[in-house]
Write a protein that holds these residues in place. Structure first.
Motif, PDB file in Angstrom:
ATOM      1  N   SER A 149       0.589  -1.695  -0.005  1.00  6.80           N
ATOM      2  CA  SER A 149       0.309   0.252   0.104  1.00  6.80           C
ATOM      3  C   SER A 149       0.501   1.084  -0.177  1.00  6.80           C
ATOM      4  O   SER A 149       0.545   2.510  -0.179  1.00  6.80           O
ATOM      5  CB  SER A 149      -0.819  -0.021   1.299  1.00  6.80           C
ATOM      6  N   GLY A 185       5.717   2.418  -0.187  1.00  7.62           N
ATOM      7  CA  GLY A 185       6.507   3.162  -0.211  1.00  7.62           C
ATOM      8  C   GLY A 185       7.204   2.314  -1.431  1.00  7.62           C
ATOM      9  O   GLY A 185       6.397   1.925  -2.063  1.00  7.62           O
ATOM     10  N   ASN A 200      -1.227  -6.922  -0.716  1.00  2.31           N
ATOM     11  CA  ASN A 200      -1.717  -7.210   0.750  1.00  2.31           C
ATOM     12  C   ASN A 200      -1.025  -5.963   2.081  1.00  2.31           C
ATOM     13  O   ASN A 200       0.047  -5.021   1.462  1.00  2.31           O
ATOM     14  CB  ASN A 200      -0.450  -8.047   1.339  1.00  2.31           C
ATOM     15  N   ALA A 253      -5.143  -7.616   5.749  1.00  3.62           N
ATOM     16  CA  ALA A 253      -4.483  -8.497   6.750  1.00  3.62           C
ATOM     17  C   ALA A 253      -3.088  -8.269   7.264  1.00  3.62           C
ATOM     18  O   ALA A 253      -1.966  -8.576   6.903  1.00  3.62           O
ATOM     19  CB  ALA A 253      -4.317  -9.924   5.878  1.00  3.62           C
ATOM     20  N   VAL A 312       0.467  -9.732   8.281  1.00  8.72           N
ATOM     21  CA  VAL A 312       1.426 -11.028   7.791  1.00  8.72           C
ATOM     22  C   VAL A 312       2.045 -11.932   9.196  1.00  8.72           C
ATOM     23  O   VAL A 312       1.993 -13.194   9.117  1.00  8.72           O
ATOM     24  CB  VAL A 312       2.842 -10.436   7.021  1.00  8.72           C
ATOM     25  N   GLY A 335       7.168  -4.570   6.295  1.00 11.03           N
ATOM     26  CA  GLY A 335       8.269  -4.653   7.050  1.00 11.03           C
ATOM     27  C   GLY A 335       7.992  -3.742   8.059  1.00 11.03           C
ATOM     28  O   GLY A 335       7.642  -2.786   7.456  1.00 11.03           O
ATOM     29  N   VAL A 388       6.309 -10.133  11.821  1.00 12.17           N
ATOM     30  CA  VAL A 388       6.599  -9.595  11.321  1.00 12.17           C
ATOM     31  C   VAL A 388       7.875  -9.652   9.698  1.00 12.17           C
ATOM     32  O   VAL A 388       6.639 -10.622   8.584  1.00 12.17           O
ATOM     33  CB  VAL A 388       5.684  -7.915  10.767  1.00 12.17           C
ATOM     34  N   TYR A 405      16.146  -5.449  14.192  1.00 14.80           N
ATOM     35  CA  TYR A 405      15.751  -5.501  13.018  1.00 14.80           C
ATOM     36  C   TYR A 405      16.583  -5.769  12.138  1.00 14.80           C
ATOM     37  O   TYR A 405      15.937  -7.337  11.010  1.00 14.80           O
ATOM     38  CB  TYR A 405      14.884  -3.769  12.634  1.00 14.80           C
ATOM     39  N   LYS A 432      16.433  -8.741   8.678  1.00 15.92           N
ATOM     40  CA  LYS A 432      16.181  -8.792   7.317  1.00 15.92           C
ATOM     41  C   LYS A 432      17.346  -9.552   6.269  1.00 15.92           C
ATOM     42  O   LYS A 432      17.388 -10.233   5.170  1.00 15.92           O
ATOM     43  CB  LYS A 432      17.203  -6.897   7.217  1.00 15.92           C
ATOM     44  N   ILE A 464      16.047   4.353   1.612  1.00 16.94           N
ATOM     45  CA  ILE A 464      15.142   4.612   0.611  1.00 16.94           C
ATOM     46  C   ILE A 464      13.628   5.898   1.672  1.00 16.94           C
ATOM     47  O   ILE A 464      13.778   5.167   2.778  1.00 16.94           O
ATOM     48  CB  ILE A 464      14.121   3.237   0.074  1.00 16.94           C
TER      49      ILE A 464
HETATM   50  P1  NAD Z   1       6.644   1.329   4.262  1.00 19.12           P
HETATM   51  O1  NAD Z   1       5.792   1.266   5.373  1.00 19.12           O
HETATM   52  O2  NAD Z   1       6.415   2.472   3.679  1.00 19.12           O
HETATM   53  O3  NAD Z   1       5.319   0.282   3.906  1.00 19.12           O
HETATM   54  C1  NAD Z   1       5.586  -0.878   4.618  1.00 19.12           C
HETATM   55  C2  NAD Z   1       4.325  -1.457   3.648  1.00 19.12           C
HETATM   56  O4  NAD Z   1       4.010  -3.177   4.621  1.00 19.12           O
HETATM   57  C3  NAD Z   1       2.462  -1.078   3.695  1.00 19.12           C
HETATM   58  O5  NAD Z   1       2.676  -1.670   2.940  1.00 19.12           O
HETATM   59  C4  NAD Z   1       2.280  -1.505   5.450  1.00 19.12           C
HETATM   60  O6  NAD Z   1       0.597  -1.429   5.419  1.00 19.12           O
HETATM   61  C5  NAD Z   1       3.129  -2.957   5.329  1.00 19.12           C
HETATM   62  N1  NAD Z   1       2.774  -4.084   6.415  1.00 19.12           N
HETATM   63  C6  NAD Z   1       3.606  -3.161   7.818  1.00 19.12           C
HETATM   64  N2  NAD Z   1       2.761  -4.143   8.426  1.00 19.12           N
HETATM   65  C7  NAD Z   1       2.337  -5.322   7.571  1.00 19.12           C
HETATM   66  C8  NAD Z   1       2.181  -6.422   8.524  1.00 19.12           C
HETATM   67  N3  NAD Z   1       2.239  -6.662  10.065  1.00 19.12           N
HETATM   68  N4  NAD Z   1       1.187  -7.004   7.346  1.00 19.12           N
HETATM   69  C9  NAD Z   1       1.181  -6.721   6.313  1.00 19.12           C
HETATM   70  N5  NAD Z   1       1.813  -5.932   5.777  1.00 19.12           N
HETATM   71  C10 NAD Z   1       2.493  -4.679   6.781  1.00 19.12           C
HETATM   72  O7  NAD Z   1       7.812   1.413   4.398  1.00 19.12           O
HETATM   73  P2  NAD Z   1       8.655   0.506   3.194  1.00 19.12           P
HETATM   74  O8  NAD Z   1      10.235   0.959   3.306  1.00 19.12           O
HETATM   75  O9  NAD Z   1       8.396   0.516   1.743  1.00 19.12           O
HETATM   76  O10 NAD Z   1       9.114  -1.026   4.080  1.00 19.12           O
HETATM   77  C11 NAD Z   1       9.210  -1.944   3.072  1.00 19.12           C
HETATM   78  C12 NAD Z   1      10.081  -2.548   3.180  1.00 19.12           C
HETATM   79  O11 NAD Z   1      11.447  -2.427   2.051  1.00 19.12           O
HETATM   80  C13 NAD Z   1      10.127  -3.960   4.755  1.00 19.12           C
HETATM   81  O12 NAD Z   1      10.169  -5.438   4.576  1.00 19.12           O
HETATM   82  C14 NAD Z   1      11.579  -3.069   4.952  1.00 19.12           C
HETATM   83  O13 NAD Z   1      12.094  -3.579   5.913  1.00 19.12           O
HETATM   84  C15 NAD Z   1      12.330  -3.235   3.428  1.00 19.12           C
HETATM   85  N6  NAD Z   1      13.534  -2.155   3.266  1.00 19.12           N
HETATM   86  C16 NAD Z   1      13.050  -0.657   3.604  1.00 19.12           C
HETATM   87  C17 NAD Z   1      14.208   0.254   3.313  1.00 19.12           C
HETATM   88  C18 NAD Z   1      14.033   1.851   3.709  1.00 19.12           C
HETATM   89  O14 NAD Z   1      15.440   2.491   3.906  1.00 19.12           O
HETATM   90  N7  NAD Z   1      12.516   2.429   3.356  1.00 19.12           N
HETATM   91  C19 NAD Z   1      15.391  -0.080   3.119  1.00 19.12           C
HETATM   92  C20 NAD Z   1      15.769  -1.446   2.874  1.00 19.12           C
HETATM   93  C21 NAD Z   1      14.750  -2.804   3.510  1.00 19.12           C
END
Ligand code: NAD
Ligand code: RM4
Length: 254
Positions: A15, A17, A36, A63, A65, A93, A114, A157, A161, A190
């Motif tokens: 939804s 990011g 999801n 839902a 995860v 995440g 999660v 965290y 990963k 990011i």
């Molecule tokens: P974000 O918060 O914008 O997106 C997180 C998404 O996960 C959202 O759609 C949210 O609804 C969903 N979500 C959160 N908890 C949930 C749950 N319990 N069940 C189902 N959905 C859930 O953040 P993002 O940065 O886009 O994160 C996405 C992934 O990228 C994560 O796994 C994060 O660890 C990874 N990541 C992010 C970065 C960064 O710098 N942003 C860097 C490395 C990895």
């Protein structure tokens, strides 16, 4: 050429990011996409609208995860809506930044539930569907540069990963005989909801930016191409691999 023409894709955490960017790019590349999510329904509906605007089918499945039952339920919904599951992106995440010495057990356990347990059950459910279909598939997990390096406020965290990265390596072996490829992307930093508060600290943000040879923090769209590539047949001989997408931050020691 559309890289995902005729394919279907499910993505957890779609939804906002990185998951949102991957879902929309996959639709532009010809895939029908189910997302999801938890939290904001309007954000999820907006992603579905963008998928449909690209001329593809889309749906949103709310839902947690961390609830084990959500995995077979999401996959079943995907089959009901889209007919099959060719590509699965395990992305959902959280990263509730916290110091180590007084980390609440609930924060540690929720992050594990999660990020790692959720990814395991989701990937397992998707893989079972792909095996039943018989036509192979592609699984991409969103791990992190944090699989390879630490973070003072990320002791709960970074192990998740590293675990997701390792899960893709072992799943690549377990699923290779079924023609299912498993890879991970390792994003750097990011700009998304997950680190909005953390990067509000101007000193920290400057420090992070200074480490990046390409000179900027990442945008969610920077991950869309690498995820679509790994999901696509262009990557047909790539499995068990991990692709850093970090503007060069990891290699920049001195
Ligand atoms: P974000 O918060 O914008 O997106 C997180 C998404 O996960 C959202 O759609 C949210 O609804 C969903 N979500 C959160 N908890 C949930 C749950 N319990 N069940 C189902 N959905 C859930 O953040 P993002 O940065 O886009 O994160 C996405 C992934 O990228 C994560 O796994 C994060 O660890 C990874 N990541 C992010 C970065 C960064 O710098 N942003 C860097 C490395 C990895
Ligand atoms: C990433 C990496 C980033 C951080 C996000 C939350 O894996 O550690 O620096 O902002 O997680």
């Amino acid at each position: 050429m559309m890289l995902l023409h005729g394919k279907t894709m499910l993505v957890t955490g779609g939804s906002t990011g990185i998951g949102r960017a991957a879902a929309i790019e996959a639709a532009r590349q010809g895939a029908d996409v189910g997302i999801n999510y938890v939290g904001d329904d309007a954000a999820a509906d907006a992603v579905v609208a963008e998928i449909q605007a690209a001329g593809r089918k889309g749906f949103a499945f709310k839902a947690d995860v961390a609830d084990r039952a959500s995995a077979p339920a999401f996959v079943a919904r995907g089959v009901a809506e889209l007919g099959k599951v060719d590509i699965f992106v395990s992305n959902a995440g959280i990263c509730p930044f916290h110091a180590f010495l007084d980390m609440p057990a609930e924060t540690f356990e929720r992050t594990m539930d999660v990020n790692l347990h959720g990814a395991f059950y989701m990937v397992q459910a998707a893989a079972n569907q792909m095996v039943a279909q018989g036509g192979g598939g592609a699984i991409v997990a969103v791990s992190s540069i944090s699989a390879l390096v630490g973070g003072e406020f990320q002791t709960h965290y970074t192990p998740t990963k590293a675990g997701v990265h390792s899960l893709m390596q072992s799943a690549a072996i377990a699923l290779g005989r079924h023609g299912i490829r498993c890879n991970s992307v390792l994003p750097g930093t990011i700009l998304t909801e997950i680190n909005r508060d953390d990067l509000a600290d101007a000193d920290k943000r400057r420090r992070m930016e200074a480490r990046i040879p390409l000179g900027r923090l990442g945008q969610p769209e920077d991950l869309a191409g690498p995820i679509v590539f790994l999901a696509s047949d262009l990557a047909r001989y790539v499995t068990g691999a991990a692709l850093l997408v970090d503007g060069g931050a990891f290699v920049n020691l001195q």
